[in-house]
Design a protein around this motif. Sequence first.
Motif, PDB file in Angstrom:
ATOM      1  N   ASP A 125       0.810  -1.217   0.000  1.00 47.76           N
ATOM      2  CA  ASP A 125       0.000   0.000   0.000  1.00 47.76           C
ATOM      3  C   ASP A 125       0.845   1.269   0.000  1.00 47.76           C
ATOM      4  OD1 ASP A 125      -2.385  -1.441   0.040  1.00 47.76           O
ATOM      5  OD2 ASP A 125      -2.346  -1.602   2.229  1.00 47.76           O
ATOM      6  N   VAL A 152       3.604   4.040  -1.520  1.00 46.33           N
ATOM      7  CA  VAL A 152       3.732   4.640  -2.843  1.00 46.33           C
ATOM      8  C   VAL A 152       5.098   5.301  -2.966  1.00 46.33           C
ATOM      9  CG1 VAL A 152       1.248   5.050  -2.998  1.00 46.33           C
ATOM     10  CG2 VAL A 152       2.756   6.876  -2.178  1.00 46.33           C
ATOM     11  N   ARG A 157       9.773  -1.911  -8.176  1.00 47.01           N
ATOM     12  CA  ARG A 157       8.427  -1.929  -7.607  1.00 47.01           C
ATOM     13  C   ARG A 157       7.570  -3.032  -8.219  1.00 47.01           C
ATOM     14  NH1 ARG A 157       6.005  -1.187  -2.901  1.00 47.01           N
ATOM     15  NH2 ARG A 157       3.920  -0.285  -3.077  1.00 47.01           N
ATOM     16  N   TYR A 212       2.860   1.903 -20.840  1.00 48.17           N
ATOM     17  CA  TYR A 212       2.257   2.383 -19.593  1.00 48.17           C
ATOM     18  C   TYR A 212       1.529   3.716 -19.754  1.00 48.17           C
ATOM     19  CZ  TYR A 212       3.805  -1.190 -16.320  1.00 48.17           C
ATOM     20  OH  TYR A 212       3.956  -2.366 -15.640  1.00 48.17           O
ATOM     21  N   ASP A 255       2.447   3.885 -12.978  1.00 46.20           N
ATOM     22  CA  ASP A 255       1.547   2.765 -12.724  1.00 46.20           C
ATOM     23  C   ASP A 255       0.994   2.929 -11.308  1.00 46.20           C
ATOM     24  OD1 ASP A 255       0.149   0.432 -12.365  1.00 46.20           O
ATOM     25  OD2 ASP A 255       1.685  -0.875 -13.188  1.00 46.20           O
ATOM     26  N   VAL A 256      -0.137   3.588 -11.219  1.00 43.53           N
ATOM     27  CA  VAL A 256      -0.739   3.883  -9.917  1.00 43.53           C
ATOM     28  C   VAL A 256      -1.114   2.603  -9.186  1.00 43.53           C
ATOM     29  CG1 VAL A 256      -2.658   5.032  -8.758  1.00 43.53           C
ATOM     30  CG2 VAL A 256      -1.550   6.129 -10.713  1.00 43.53           C
ATOM     31  N   ASP A 257      -1.481   1.563  -9.923  1.00 40.68           N
ATOM     32  CA  ASP A 257      -1.854   0.300  -9.285  1.00 40.68           C
ATOM     33  C   ASP A 257      -0.690  -0.305  -8.498  1.00 40.68           C
ATOM     34  OD1 ASP A 257      -4.408   0.473 -10.302  1.00 40.68           O
ATOM     35  OD2 ASP A 257      -3.975  -0.747 -12.066  1.00 40.68           O
ATOM     36  N   LEU A 258       0.529  -0.018  -8.936  1.00 39.51           N
ATOM     37  CA  LEU A 258       1.721  -0.494  -8.227  1.00 39.51           C
ATOM     38  C   LEU A 258       2.154   0.477  -7.128  1.00 39.51           C
ATOM     39  CD1 LEU A 258       4.132  -1.872 -11.001  1.00 39.51           C
ATOM     40  CD2 LEU A 258       2.997  -3.171  -9.197  1.00 39.51           C
ATOM     41  N   GLY A 259       1.467   1.608  -7.037  1.00 38.58           N
ATOM     42  CA  GLY A 259       1.913   2.633  -6.104  1.00 38.58           C
ATOM     43  C   GLY A 259       3.063   3.446  -6.665  1.00 38.58           C
TER      44      GLY A 259
END
Length: 332
Positions: free
Chosen positions: A62, A64, A78, A96, A108-112
């Motif tokens: 969770d 970032v 990451r 991306y 890549d916001v899903d990866l933080g």
Amino acid sequence: MTEQETLTREHALVLLERMMLIRRFEEMAARLRASGLIPGFLHPYIGQEAVAVGVCDALGPDDVLTSTHRGHGHMLARGADPARMYAELFARATGYNRGKGGSLHMIDVDLGFLGANGIVGGGIPLAAGAALQFVREGKPAVAVSFFGDGASNQGAFHETLNLAALWRLPVLFVCENNLYGEFTRQDRHQPIRDVADRAAAYAMPGVVVDGNDVLAVRQATATAVARARAGEGPTLIEAKTYRHRGHFEGDMARYRPKEEVEEWLSRDPITRWTDVLKQRYGVTDDEVEEVRRGVEERLRAAADWAEKQPHPSPSEAEEDVYVETHQGAALR
């Protein structure tokens, strides 16, 4: 109990694989750029792999991070997909950023992973903003900002550290000090030797760590993360490291003394960690070669896939482009 005793053999090999993945990704990207497949600039992360891998290995799912113009290593550490990264470098629609951002703006916001950034120091306040949001939402998450020694001269660095300390934000400021701000050696643009000394002005810990020692980076990060999660505020970590190549691909870096380059090449983070694996974990040459072959095969397949992907359609030129009007409303 030492860090080596708490790290399993399998985990130690994973760290090697991640550093090798970053190194070979960048080397292959340089060759692909030279062949004409990749347009624009590349800023290789070669030589600094232990910083990205050590920091990201100490983070949770969770958490970032914000990155820099030299961000491929952070993104791969990451957990990003190298195939989609190559597709972005090739300006393909499956990249991306749908082929529109290139090397300097992958996200890549899903990866933080809140994005690479072409603005020097631009990611520093973004990380503090993310940390503030965590506090408001009551989440035990942490934000990390990577930046270089040159960025620590920017106003955004000082303003953000001041505010983060004042509000005790759960944020880590990670300075990758590779001794050069673009083409200028640190002692020519800063009156201090250790960027970490600047932490004292903002009443936060300033830690200097060997940035070519992946375990040292991992331990320093873990300590800072635990402090942040406990509500004790930010930490400035300075990782002393060195980029093996010039500021960008094509920069011959003749401004660096030969002796300095040779000294730092002898401290290569991957070679050092390989020696640790052999001496402390009993890893064999065959096992190291197996890791290398696996990385090579993965990256060849990634580049082959990316090259076959379509370019964005000209009809999509105005999609994913945002401006802000004078009223403050965002238009697409």
